[in-house]
Design a protein around this motif. Structure first.
Motif, PDB file in Angstrom:
ATOM      1  N   MET A 107       0.824  -1.202   0.000  1.00 13.85           N
ATOM      2  CA  MET A 107       0.000   0.000   0.000  1.00 13.85           C
ATOM      3  C   MET A 107       0.857   1.250   0.000  1.00 13.85           C
ATOM      4  SD  MET A 107      -3.111   0.580  -0.407  1.00 13.85           S
ATOM      5  CE  MET A 107      -3.894   2.151  -0.745  1.00 13.85           C
ATOM      6  N   THR A 108       1.948   1.245   0.753  1.00 16.31           N
ATOM      7  CA  THR A 108       2.823   2.411   0.767  1.00 16.31           C
ATOM      8  C   THR A 108       3.718   2.451  -0.473  1.00 16.31           C
ATOM      9  OG1 THR A 108       4.471   1.218   2.097  1.00 16.31           O
ATOM     10  CG2 THR A 108       2.841   2.528   3.285  1.00 16.31           C
ATOM     11  N   ALA A 109       3.914   1.302  -1.120  1.00 21.86           N
ATOM     12  CA  ALA A 109       4.730   1.266  -2.332  1.00 21.86           C
ATOM     13  C   ALA A 109       3.967   1.813  -3.535  1.00 21.86           C
ATOM     14  CB  ALA A 109       5.196  -0.160  -2.614  1.00 21.86           C
ATOM     15  N   VAL A 113      -2.978   8.099  -5.680  1.00 17.53           N
ATOM     16  CA  VAL A 113      -3.684   8.993  -6.608  1.00 17.53           C
ATOM     17  C   VAL A 113      -3.398   8.667  -8.063  1.00 17.53           C
ATOM     18  CG1 VAL A 113      -3.729  10.843  -4.897  1.00 17.53           C
ATOM     19  CG2 VAL A 113      -1.869  10.757  -6.556  1.00 17.53           C
ATOM     20  N   LEU A 114      -2.596   7.626  -8.322  1.00 16.34           N
ATOM     21  CA  LEU A 114      -2.334   7.202  -9.694  1.00 16.34           C
ATOM     22  C   LEU A 114      -3.014   5.871  -9.955  1.00 16.34           C
ATOM     23  CD1 LEU A 114       1.485   7.998 -10.098  1.00 16.34           C
ATOM     24  CD2 LEU A 114      -0.463   9.401 -10.806  1.00 16.34           C
ATOM     25  N   THR A 115      -3.467   5.662 -11.174  1.00 16.57           N
ATOM     26  CA  THR A 115      -4.130   4.405 -11.509  1.00 16.57           C
ATOM     27  C   THR A 115      -3.116   3.259 -11.528  1.00 16.57           C
ATOM     28  OG1 THR A 115      -3.796   4.628 -13.889  1.00 16.57           O
ATOM     29  CG2 THR A 115      -5.795   5.623 -12.947  1.00 16.57           C
ATOM     30  N   ILE A 116      -3.650   2.054 -11.452  1.00 18.30           N
ATOM     31  CA  ILE A 116      -2.804   0.868 -11.520  1.00 18.30           C
ATOM     32  C   ILE A 116      -2.036   0.841 -12.833  1.00 18.30           C
ATOM     33  CG2 ILE A 116      -2.849  -1.650 -11.643  1.00 18.30           C
ATOM     34  CD1 ILE A 116      -3.349  -0.421  -8.824  1.00 18.30           C
ATOM     35  N   GLY A 117      -2.705   1.195 -13.912  1.00 20.76           N
ATOM     36  CA  GLY A 117      -2.051   1.190 -15.217  1.00 20.76           C
ATOM     37  C   GLY A 117      -0.865   2.138 -15.273  1.00 20.76           C
ATOM     38  N   GLU A 118      -1.051   3.350 -14.742  1.00 16.35           N
ATOM     39  CA  GLU A 118       0.039   4.323 -14.742  1.00 16.35           C
ATOM     40  C   GLU A 118       1.260   3.795 -13.999  1.00 16.35           C
ATOM     41  OE1 GLU A 118      -1.628   8.763 -14.579  1.00 16.35           O
ATOM     42  OE2 GLU A 118      -2.681   7.449 -13.168  1.00 16.35           O
ATOM     43  N   GLN A 119       1.023   3.111 -12.897  1.00 15.30           N
ATOM     44  CA  GLN A 119       2.137   2.667 -12.053  1.00 15.30           C
ATOM     45  C   GLN A 119       2.825   1.419 -12.604  1.00 15.30           C
ATOM     46  OE1 GLN A 119       1.533   3.377  -7.691  1.00 15.30           O
ATOM     47  NE2 GLN A 119      -0.601   3.691  -8.302  1.00 15.30           N
ATOM     48  N   VAL A 120       2.060   0.510 -13.172  1.00 16.14           N
ATOM     49  CA  VAL A 120       2.685  -0.694 -13.734  1.00 16.14           C
ATOM     50  C   VAL A 120       3.410  -0.358 -15.036  1.00 16.14           C
ATOM     51  CG1 VAL A 120       2.258  -3.014 -14.627  1.00 16.14           C
ATOM     52  CG2 VAL A 120       0.992  -2.204 -12.629  1.00 16.14           C
ATOM     53  N   ALA A 121       2.875   0.547 -15.800  1.00 17.42           N
ATOM     54  CA  ALA A 121       3.486   0.900 -17.090  1.00 17.42           C
ATOM     55  C   ALA A 121       4.671   1.844 -16.948  1.00 17.42           C
ATOM     56  CB  ALA A 121       2.434   1.540 -18.003  1.00 17.42           C
ATOM     57  N   PRO A 158      -5.300   1.891  -6.275  1.00 18.69           N
ATOM     58  CA  PRO A 158      -4.846   0.889  -5.295  1.00 18.69           C
ATOM     59  C   PRO A 158      -5.852   0.563  -4.205  1.00 18.69           C
ATOM     60  CG  PRO A 158      -3.047   2.383  -5.811  1.00 18.69           C
ATOM     61  CD  PRO A 158      -4.267   2.925  -6.513  1.00 18.69           C
ATOM     62  N   ASN A 159      -6.649   1.560  -3.760  1.00 16.50           N
ATOM     63  CA  ASN A 159      -7.597   1.301  -2.676  1.00 16.50           C
ATOM     64  C   ASN A 159      -8.744   0.385  -3.111  1.00 16.50           C
ATOM     65  OD1 ASN A 159      -8.659   3.626  -4.270  1.00 16.50           O
ATOM     66  ND2 ASN A 159     -10.313   3.567  -2.759  1.00 16.50           N
ATOM     67  N   GLN A 160      -8.847   0.124  -4.412  1.00 17.20           N
ATOM     68  CA  GLN A 160      -9.896  -0.764  -4.924  1.00 17.20           C
ATOM     69  C   GLN A 160      -9.424  -2.217  -5.014  1.00 17.20           C
ATOM     70  OE1 GLN A 160     -10.452   2.190  -8.354  1.00 17.20           O
ATOM     71  NE2 GLN A 160     -12.540   1.429  -8.104  1.00 17.20           N
ATOM     72  N   PHE A 161      -8.192  -2.484  -4.564  1.00 16.44           N
ATOM     73  CA  PHE A 161      -7.623  -3.828  -4.590  1.00 16.44           C
ATOM     74  C   PHE A 161      -7.420  -4.343  -3.169  1.00 16.44           C
ATOM     75  CE2 PHE A 161      -6.873  -2.527  -8.812  1.00 16.44           C
ATOM     76  CZ  PHE A 161      -6.477  -3.610  -9.583  1.00 16.44           C
ATOM     77  N   SER A 162      -7.527  -5.645  -3.006  1.00 19.29           N
ATOM     78  CA  SER A 162      -7.215  -6.273  -1.722  1.00 19.29           C
ATOM     79  C   SER A 162      -5.702  -6.281  -1.510  1.00 19.29           C
ATOM     80  CB  SER A 162      -7.740  -7.702  -1.697  1.00 19.29           C
ATOM     81  OG  SER A 162      -7.032  -8.505  -2.650  1.00 19.29           O
ATOM     82  N   GLY A 163      -5.286  -6.657  -0.307  1.00 20.35           N
ATOM     83  CA  GLY A 163      -3.853  -6.697  -0.014  1.00 20.35           C
ATOM     84  C   GLY A 163      -3.095  -7.623  -0.938  1.00 20.35           C
ATOM     85  N   GLY A 164      -3.664  -8.801  -1.196  1.00 21.18           N
ATOM     86  CA  GLY A 164      -3.015  -9.753  -2.086  1.00 21.18           C
ATOM     87  C   GLY A 164      -2.933  -9.249  -3.508  1.00 21.18           C
ATOM     88  N   MET A 165      -4.005  -8.593  -3.981  1.00 20.34           N
ATOM     89  CA  MET A 165      -4.003  -8.056  -5.334  1.00 20.34           C
ATOM     90  C   MET A 165      -3.035  -6.881  -5.464  1.00 20.34           C
ATOM     91  SD  MET A 165      -5.854  -9.649  -7.562  1.00 20.34           S
ATOM     92  CE  MET A 165      -5.618 -11.285  -6.888  1.00 20.34           C
ATOM     93  N   ARG A 166      -2.940  -6.062  -4.407  1.00 16.12           N
ATOM     94  CA  ARG A 166      -1.976  -4.952  -4.442  1.00 16.12           C
ATOM     95  C   ARG A 166      -0.550  -5.481  -4.554  1.00 16.12           C
ATOM     96  NH1 ARG A 166      -5.521  -2.303  -0.533  1.00 16.12           N
ATOM     97  NH2 ARG A 166      -4.243  -3.103   1.183  1.00 16.12           N
TER      98      ARG A 166
END
Length: 301
Positions: A107-109, A113-121, A158-166
């Motif tokens: 969660m801290t990683a 405020v950025l989407t999952i796509g922005e961060q993975v890409a 990120p807040n829309q994902f569970s801990g495992g999914m994050r």
């Protein structure tokens, strides 16, 4: 390099906090890591184990030189290149591309405020990959790591994902640029047992499929047994033992290693008997050393 050559060679690594950077003051420099040496080969999984404060994370972070307020000594060679003293440009080209790191708390990683796509890409975008291709590869990596409806969830936060999914998202961001070494800093600490198993399986699977070297940091020896090829044990900033995983559990050489193994709770243990601690083993070793010293003194007399 051949597959049998080390891809990462660490020799006599020291990590020192200069007196001027010590929090709350303090006299003199503070040594956090003292002359640590180890190698990792392609496809190999090395576990760096020890209690909190033993220097595991500082050792791993030093490979990428992530901390500014410390002084590093020794040698860190990556694919034949010396990294200590390397330029910022060289280090930036290696971080995230050739060597990636997974941090403890997903969660801290992740930036909320950025989407999952922005961060993975992002690791691809900063290297010049087009946005279309970067997002396509991000969705593919999320899908490979078991995130359902990966393409659609690139727009989630990120807040829309569970801990495992994050944690899977953090892994996707670390792996999307196809690094050769993954540093995993206690990636299962905040997860329940079932999710821990899933994450460990994913790391092992990616290591096998991609010939990915892994430096896995943990204090949990039960994890080490099923994941690592070799184990390096740290105690108070020093590397006290390094063996193949089977040999380490069959015949641990250092009393600290025996203490780590002996302090793991067992299902068949008597609940009325106090669990043996690592310090119990170390105290017993110190007592044994004192007896030997006394015998040697008496023999000389």
């Amino acid at each position: 390099m051949t597959s049998t050559d080390p891809i990462l060679e660490v020799r006599d690594l020291t990590v020192v906090v200069p007196e001027r950077f010590r929090i709350g003051g303090g006299d003199g420099d503070l040594t956090l890591v003292d002359r640590v040496s180890f190698d990792i080969r392609p496809g190999e999984r090395l576990a760096l184990v020890g209690e909190s404060g033993s220097g595991k994370t500082m050792t791993a972070r030093s490979v990428l030189q992530l901390d500014r307020d410390v002084e590093l000594g020794g040698s860190i060679r990556w694919a034949g290149r010396e990294l200590l003293g390397a330029s910022k440009r060289t280090l930036r080209s290696i971080r995230g591309g050739e060597i990636s790191m997974i941090f403890q708390d997903p969660m801290t990683a992740l930036n909320p405020v950025l989407t999952i796509g922005e961060q993975v890409a992002e690791p691809l975008l900063v290297r010049g990959t087009s946005k279309k291709e970067a997002y396509a590869r991000a969705a593919d990596m999320l899908d490979r790591l078991g995130v359902p409806k990966a393409k659609e969830r690139l727009r989630a936060y990120p807040n829309q994902f569970s801990g495992g999914m994050r944690q899977r998202v953090v892994m996707a961001a670390a792996l999307v640029a196809q690094p050769r070494l993954l540093i995993a800093d206690e990636p299962t600490t905040a997860l329940d047992v079932r999710v821990q198993e899933q994450v460990l399986d994913l790391i092992e699977e990616q290591s096998r499929e991609l010939d990915l070297a892994v430096l896995f940091i943990t204090h949990d020896l039960s994890i080490v047994a099923g994941l690592a090829h070799r184990v390096a044990v740290m105690y108070r900033g020093s590397l006290v033992e390094q063996q193949d995983v089977e040999d380490l559990f069959d015949a641990p050489q250092h009393p600290y290693t025996r203490g780590l193994i002996g302090s793991v709770p067992r299902l068949d243990a008597d609940p009325n008997v106090r669990l043996t601690t690592v310090e119990d083993f170390m105290a017993a070793q110190r007592a044994a050393d004192e007896i030997v010293e006394d015998e040697e003194v008496n023999a000389d007399v």
